[in-house]
Enzyme design. Structure first.
Site, PDB file in Angstrom:
ATOM      1  N   HIS A  94       0.866  -1.194   0.000  1.00 12.04           N
ATOM      2  CA  HIS A  94       0.000   0.000   0.000  1.00 12.04           C
ATOM      3  C   HIS A  94       0.897   1.237   0.000  1.00 12.04           C
ATOM      4  O   HIS A  94       1.961   1.242   0.624  1.00 12.04           O
ATOM      5  CB  HIS A  94      -0.903  -0.024   1.237  1.00 12.04           C
ATOM      6  CG  HIS A  94      -2.003   0.991   1.179  1.00 12.04           C
ATOM      7  ND1 HIS A  94      -1.781   2.326   1.403  1.00 12.04           N
ATOM      8  CD2 HIS A  94      -3.312   0.861   0.895  1.00 12.04           C
ATOM      9  CE1 HIS A  94      -2.929   2.985   1.266  1.00 12.04           C
ATOM     10  NE2 HIS A  94      -3.874   2.118   0.948  1.00 12.04           N
ATOM     11  N   GLU A 166      -3.841   1.747  -7.529  1.00 11.98           N
ATOM     12  CA  GLU A 166      -4.196   2.870  -6.667  1.00 11.98           C
ATOM     13  C   GLU A 166      -3.292   4.058  -6.982  1.00 11.98           C
ATOM     14  O   GLU A 166      -2.193   4.155  -6.420  1.00 11.98           O
ATOM     15  CB  GLU A 166      -4.006   2.490  -5.196  1.00 11.98           C
ATOM     16  CG  GLU A 166      -4.859   1.356  -4.735  1.00 11.98           C
ATOM     17  CD  GLU A 166      -5.224   1.499  -3.270  1.00 11.98           C
ATOM     18  OE1 GLU A 166      -6.424   1.517  -2.986  1.00 11.98           O
ATOM     19  OE2 GLU A 166      -4.338   1.629  -2.431  1.00 11.98           O
TER      20      GLU A 166
HETATM   21  C1  PEP Z   1      -6.938   2.919   0.289  1.00  9.62           C
HETATM   22  O1  PEP Z   1      -6.940   2.876   1.504  1.00  9.62           O
HETATM   23  O2  PEP Z   1      -6.305   2.082  -0.340  1.00  9.62           O
HETATM   24  C2  PEP Z   1      -7.716   3.962  -0.395  1.00  9.62           C
HETATM   25  C3  PEP Z   1      -7.826   3.921  -1.699  1.00  9.62           C
HETATM   26  O3  PEP Z   1      -8.272   4.923   0.386  1.00  9.62           O
HETATM   27  P1  PEP Z   1      -9.472   5.920  -0.045  1.00  9.62           P
HETATM   28  O4  PEP Z   1     -10.586   5.051  -0.576  1.00  9.62           O
HETATM   29  O5  PEP Z   1      -9.849   6.600   1.241  1.00  9.62           O
HETATM   30  O6  PEP Z   1      -8.951   6.835  -1.073  1.00  9.62           O
END
Ligand code: PEP
Length: 267
Positions: A94, A166
């Site tokens: 992450h 992400e």
């Molecule tokens: C995450 O924790 O991986 C994330 C994408 O957080 P958020 O949905 O708050 O942007």
């Protein structure tokens, strides 16, 4: 058609009683869905008590982190070996672990290896920062993260794992979603296409088709259907919105409705 995967990352929030209450509320609101797999990722502290409370017909558990050595003098560590009876998944790489805790490509590679060795499914997070996108380095960053993260895996291990795209610039601070830089479906489409092509070229067609790819970054119920329309997206990694049982259950419900709609279309 595969199930949609929705993972709620509770990050470093909620003590044991708050986590138990949130699970209770989610269990009340979310029915058993055959077409959506719902995974909850609470803090390490609450995994054990929640595993007792969990309705396994509705939910699975993920850890947010683990250490790659199975056992030894590593104060404060919890290993994949310790988690193997407790969780189906572990989130690895992450951006908060990379940035705040200094996890580098080599450590993430070791963690993926330890995860698979312990029969836990990795959820490998990849994604570029705002600066990297502005510099036109998105594909290079994805390439480097995939190259190291998947380095020691077989095609079938890759086929079984999960990759979460992400973009770091789209991750919320947990409170403010609407003003945030939500990624555009086209940007997600390009990144997901790149990831599947990478897996096809380095592994094989089957791994490229079967690896599940999630989008993560300020996911709220309103964007679910539009992002599920993006080719190759199999679900979501949800941070801030997973801490609210109204919004998280609405995300799961919207995923189910989309899936039903697309099944009818293909009937
Ligand atoms: C995450 O924790 O991986 C994330 C994408 O957080 P958020 O949905 O708050 O942007």
């Amino acid at each position: 058609m595969g199930k949609i995967l929705v993972v709620g990352n509770w990050k470093m929030h909620l003590n044991a009683s708050q986590a138990s209450l949130l699970l209770h509320r989610l269990q009340e609101r979310i029915p058993i869905y055959k077409d959506v797999e719902v995974v909850l990722s609470p803090s390490m502290l609450t995994l054990q008590p929640l595993s007792v409370q969990l309705d396994r017909r509705k939910f699975r558990l993920a850890a947010q982190n683990a250490y790659f050595v199975d056992e030894g003098p590593f104060t404060g560590g919890v290993s994949f070996a310790m988690l193997r009876e407790l969780v189906h998944y572990v989130i690895i790489g992450h951006s908060e672990r990379r940035r705040v805790f200094g996890e580098d490509l080599e450590m993430i590679k070791q963690k993926i290896g330890a995860c698979v060795r312990n029969d836990i499914t990795p959820i490998l997070c990849v994604g570029e920062t705002k600066h990297e996108r502005e510099q036109g380095e998105t594909k290079q960053v994805l390439h480097d993260q995939l190259l190291s993260g998947l380095a020691n895996l077989t095609p079938s291990e890759v086929a079984d794992m999960v990759i979460a795209y992400e973009p770091v610039w789209a991750i919320s601070d947990g409170t403010n979603f609407t003003d945030h830089f939500i990624a555009k479906p086209q940007q997600v489409a390009e990144a997901v296409d790149y990831i599947r092509r990478y897996v096809r070229d380095v592994f094989n067609d089957k791994a490229s088709r079967e690896v599940r790819i999630l989008y993560g970054g300020s996911v709220v119920p309103e964007i679910v259907q539009g992002f599920l329309d993006v080719p190759g997206v199999d679900g979501f990694l949800v941070g801030g919105a997973s801490l609210n049982y109204h919004t998280f259950s609405a995300i799961v419900q919207a995923s189910h409705s989309w899936q039903r709609g697309s099944e009818e279309e293909h009937a």
